[in-house]
Design an enzyme around this catalytic site. Structure first.
Site, PDB file in Angstrom:
ATOM      1  CB  ILE A  35      44.090  82.256  -6.907  1.00 38.70           C
ATOM      2  CG1 ILE A  35      45.442  81.954  -5.587  1.00 38.70           C
ATOM      3  CG2 ILE A  35      42.654  81.723  -6.054  1.00 38.70           C
ATOM      4  CD1 ILE A  35      45.434  81.481  -4.794  1.00 38.70           C
ATOM      5  CB  SER A  36      46.670  79.738 -10.520  1.00 38.08           C
ATOM      6  OG  SER A  36      48.048  81.630 -11.666  1.00 38.08           O
TER       7      SER A  36
END
Ligand code: SAH
Length: 218
Positions: A64-65
């Site tokens: 997940i960024s």
């Protein structure tokens, strides 16, 4: 600790504060981040890190960024609320959740079916009905739904994404990390008279975009 926590309307308040301190000022975007629980998109064994401003593993070697990157990329899309947005790399679904509140429709493509299904389950659970999902190679875009007002690539591309650029409306904006597999430049491309006008705004590091116009299979 009480066993039952009252509903917190701002589970992402810490995230909104962090990105604000790093220069993100769009009030609509900050409000969306503050109201969204990043914890929901992070696997149980990583939840204690959910509010940290960094990328977190979500399985299958993907992440997940970093919230700051999500905020910068979203801000660069300059959304007014009416746009149809194409996202490449559904991943956890967190970025799609942010987009779904700031645009009218979100089309999100993920190459790994497990991640796509997991993201969809979370987003359905949040009642997001303006997101469409596709499993496949996002470097080829979504021809049946093109053109798009905005396109966001959330994995690192080895070069200019031409198929995606072709699916952008005149005046539209495409945001993509472009570079080698270890570091990229966050590149903002606008279609002006059919031609790309590009600028890069900062260095970044994303997982590889894998596909016909990406890196070859791992
Ligand atoms: N936007 C995501 C971040 C995802 S990381 C989030 O908010 O969590 C990048 C994702 O891109 C990974 O899930 C990876 O599997 C996916 N990906 C890589 N190449 C792709 C391609 N060609 N098409 C679609 N998805 C791709």
């Amino acid at each position: 600790m009480p066993s039952h926590r009252p509903h917190d309307p701002f589970p992402g308040a810490a995230i909104a504060d962090q990105v604000r301190q790093h220069g993100i000022h769009d009030p609509r975007l900050l409000d969306v981040l503050a109201r969204l629980s990043r914890e929901k998109f992070v696997p149980p064994d990583e939840r204690r890190h959910a509010l940290d401003d960094r990328a977190i593993p979500i399985g299958q070697e993907q992440t997940i960024s970093q919230p700051f990157m999500v905020a910068v990329m979203t801000q660069e899309l300059a959304l007014s609320g009416t746009e149809r947005v194409l996202e490449i790399g559904t991943g956890s679904g967190y970025q799609a959740a942010v987009l779904s509140e700031l645009a009218s429709e979100v089309f999100t493509i993920e190459r790994l079916v497990t991640l796509s299904l997991r993201a969809r389950a979370i987003l359905d659970g949040l009642g997001r009905t303006n997101i469409r999902y596709l499993v496949g190679d996002g470097t080829l875009g979504w021809p049946a739904e093109a053109p798009f007002d905005r396109i966001l690539v959330t994995a690192g591309a080895p070069g200019f994404p031409s198929a995606l650029f072709n699916q952008l409306i005149e005046g539209g904006i495409l945001v993509a990390p472009v570079g080698d597999e270890f570091s990229q430049e966050l590149t903002i491309i606008q279609k002006q008279n059919g031609r790309p006008e590009s600028r890069s705004i900062m260095g970044c590091r994303f997982v590889k975009l894998i596909g016909a116009e990406g890196w070859s299979n791992p």
